[in-house]
Design a protein around this motif. Structure first.
Motif, PDB file in Angstrom:
ATOM      1  N   VAL A  86       0.846  -1.190   0.000  1.00  0.00           N
ATOM      2  CA  VAL A  86       0.000   0.000   0.000  1.00  0.00           C
ATOM      3  C   VAL A  86       0.882   1.241   0.000  1.00  0.00           C
ATOM      4  CG1 VAL A  86      -1.806   1.272   1.223  1.00  0.00           C
ATOM      5  CG2 VAL A  86      -1.769  -1.241   1.305  1.00  0.00           C
ATOM      6  N   VAL A  87       0.526   2.200  -0.861  1.00  0.00           N
ATOM      7  CA  VAL A  87       1.203   3.494  -0.891  1.00  0.00           C
ATOM      8  C   VAL A  87       0.169   4.584  -0.651  1.00  0.00           C
ATOM      9  CG1 VAL A  87       2.581   5.111  -2.248  1.00  0.00           C
ATOM     10  CG2 VAL A  87       2.950   2.655  -2.508  1.00  0.00           C
ATOM     11  N   LEU A  88       0.465   5.474   0.305  1.00  0.00           N
ATOM     12  CA  LEU A  88      -0.369   6.644   0.554  1.00  0.00           C
ATOM     13  C   LEU A  88       0.339   7.860  -0.019  1.00  0.00           C
ATOM     14  CD1 LEU A  88      -1.323   6.136   4.334  1.00  0.00           C
ATOM     15  CD2 LEU A  88      -2.418   5.167   2.316  1.00  0.00           C
ATOM     16  N   ARG A  89      -0.329   8.571  -0.903  1.00  0.00           N
ATOM     17  CA  ARG A  89       0.269   9.787  -1.476  1.00  0.00           C
ATOM     18  C   ARG A  89      -0.554  10.992  -1.050  1.00  0.00           C
ATOM     19  NH1 ARG A  89       0.932   9.502  -7.589  1.00  0.00           N
ATOM     20  NH2 ARG A  89       2.672   8.147  -6.996  1.00  0.00           N
ATOM     21  N   LYS A  90       0.087  11.905  -0.349  1.00  0.00           N
ATOM     22  CA  LYS A  90      -0.584  13.122   0.121  1.00  0.00           C
ATOM     23  C   LYS A  90      -0.642  14.171  -0.990  1.00  0.00           C
ATOM     24  CE  LYS A  90       0.685  12.479   4.984  1.00  0.00           C
ATOM     25  NZ  LYS A  90       1.338  13.083   6.175  1.00  0.00           N
ATOM     26  N   GLY A 132      -7.785  -9.776   0.553  1.00  0.00           N
ATOM     27  CA  GLY A 132      -8.361  -9.114  -0.621  1.00  0.00           C
ATOM     28  C   GLY A 132      -9.402  -8.065  -0.314  1.00  0.00           C
ATOM     29  N   GLU A 133      -9.457  -7.559   0.908  1.00  0.00           N
ATOM     30  CA  GLU A 133     -10.505  -6.630   1.313  1.00  0.00           C
ATOM     31  C   GLU A 133      -9.936  -5.234   1.608  1.00  0.00           C
ATOM     32  OE1 GLU A 133     -13.672  -7.235   1.318  1.00  0.00           O
ATOM     33  OE2 GLU A 133     -13.563  -9.391   0.914  1.00  0.00           O
ATOM     34  N   LEU A 134     -10.559  -4.204   1.045  1.00  0.00           N
ATOM     35  CA  LEU A 134     -10.142  -2.840   1.331  1.00  0.00           C
ATOM     36  C   LEU A 134     -10.407  -2.469   2.790  1.00  0.00           C
ATOM     37  CD1 LEU A 134     -11.331  -1.042  -1.926  1.00  0.00           C
ATOM     38  CD2 LEU A 134      -8.970  -1.368  -1.177  1.00  0.00           C
ATOM     39  N   SER A 135     -11.463  -2.998   3.358  1.00  0.00           N
ATOM     40  CA  SER A 135     -11.777  -2.703   4.754  1.00  0.00           C
ATOM     41  C   SER A 135     -10.655  -3.172   5.678  1.00  0.00           C
ATOM     42  CB  SER A 135     -13.104  -3.359   5.150  1.00  0.00           C
ATOM     43  OG  SER A 135     -13.053  -4.761   4.941  1.00  0.00           O
ATOM     44  N   ALA A 136     -10.044  -4.311   5.346  1.00  0.00           N
ATOM     45  CA  ALA A 136      -8.938  -4.833   6.160  1.00  0.00           C
ATOM     46  C   ALA A 136      -7.727  -3.905   6.063  1.00  0.00           C
ATOM     47  CB  ALA A 136      -8.572  -6.238   5.711  1.00  0.00           C
ATOM     48  N   LEU A 184      -4.141   0.051   8.564  1.00  0.00           N
ATOM     49  CA  LEU A 184      -3.466   1.350   8.519  1.00  0.00           C
ATOM     50  C   LEU A 184      -3.745   2.160   9.785  1.00  0.00           C
ATOM     51  CD1 LEU A 184      -4.030   2.370   4.795  1.00  0.00           C
ATOM     52  CD2 LEU A 184      -1.860   1.766   5.864  1.00  0.00           C
ATOM     53  N   GLY A 185      -4.920   1.952  10.374  1.00  0.00           N
ATOM     54  CA  GLY A 185      -5.250   2.571  11.660  1.00  0.00           C
ATOM     55  C   GLY A 185      -5.030   4.067  11.681  1.00  0.00           C
ATOM     56  N   ASN A 186      -4.190   4.520  12.616  1.00  0.00           N
ATOM     57  CA  ASN A 186      -3.959   5.957  12.811  1.00  0.00           C
ATOM     58  C   ASN A 186      -3.128   6.600  11.702  1.00  0.00           C
ATOM     59  OD1 ASN A 186      -5.366   5.923  15.249  1.00  0.00           O
ATOM     60  ND2 ASN A 186      -3.522   5.401  16.431  1.00  0.00           N
TER      61      ASN A 186
END
Length: 267
Positions: free
Chosen positions: A14-18, A35-39, A44-46
């Motif tokens: 997973v990559v988070l781009r601000k 395979g779930e986005l909810s997971a 990722l939590g906080n």
């Protein structure tokens, strides 16, 4: 914020781009994510504010089964070959035609030509092979543990070299591997360290051979590597030994293990 998710067989990256272009990288065991986005959001939590998500890009695995909306955010499904090639191009910034080799659970070769990415082919050997063989032979240790164990190994205890088999083959050095694991049938003079190195080296040499043959086919002298398996030092040594035989340069860039997740974000 946009999110890129690559659902691999072994790892989900997973990559988070601000908005300012900065990126954060995460990796989870795929059996945690299922395979779930909810997971992914839960894991990722906080690290993430759901309200700030603009788009979610997904690729790999069975990501095509995911909905087009999640938490009222748009989910864009990206072809994996595009994600591999685009991720490599973002990491290496190449402009001309290129060969990309993705080293995941298996190995995939992708070409970049005239602005398009295409699948050239692949082999069923990679990180999954390491996991399977180490589980079978060395009591289920991880690829990283296998690589660490291999640091103390000796290939002379496990592999037949050209010098062991014949006097000479062309211009090849006598130290080039002739038969991976070729000594094991007739000897018990080896340790777990030696076996670990032999497995890592075998996978690396096969990947390196496939890479240089495809480089010859395309008429290029460089190969751009992505994927987590190429991070393993003893696999990389095996790859580079084969590339050196053929006079091909291997490029191993920073964050290459996240190439697919980077590449699926087309923004």
């Amino acid at each position: 914020m946009i999110i890129g998710c690559d659902f691999g067989i072994t790892n989900t990256d997973v990559v988070l781009r601000k908005a300012d272009g900065s990126e954060r990288f995460f990796s989870f065991a795929s059996n945690q994510v299922n395979g779930e986005l909810s997971a992914i959001i839960d894991l990722l939590g906080n690290h993430i504010d759901v309200a700030k998500i603009d788009k979610i890009y997904v690729t790999g695995g069975k990501s095509s089964d995911l909905p087009k909306k999640f938490l009222k955010k748009e989910v864009l499904h990206i072809n994996e070959i595009f994600a591999i090639g685009n991720g490599a191009r973002k990491i290496y910034q190449f402009q001309d035609n290129a060969l990309i080799v993705s080293t995941g659970s298996g190995t995939t070769c992708v070409t970049y030509k005239d602005g398009d990415y295409a699948l050239l082919g692949g082999i069923s050997m990679g990180g999954g092979t390491l996991d399977g063989m180490s589980s079978l032979v060395l009591d289920s240790i991880s690829s990283t543990e296998l690589d660490n164990l291999a640091n103390n190994g000796d290939l002379k205890k496990t592999d037949l070299k050209i010098g062991d088999v014949v006097n000479q083959i062309g211009n090849l050095s006598n130290d080039v591997t002739a038969v991976n694991l070729g000594k094991l049938k007739r000897s018990d003079n080896f340790s777990d360290d030696d076996i670990a190195l032999a497995i890592c080296n075998m996978v690396g040499e096969v990947i390196g051979t496939v890479a240089y043959l495809n480089a010859f086919l395309l008429g290029t002298s460089e190969v751009y590597f992505v994927g987590r398996t190429s991070l393993l030092s003893n696999v990389r040594i095996g790859i580079e030994k084969r590339l050196e035989i053929a006079g091909i340069n291997g490029c191993f860039g920073k964050n290459r293990e996240y190439a697919n997740a980077i590449g699926c974000m087309s923004d």
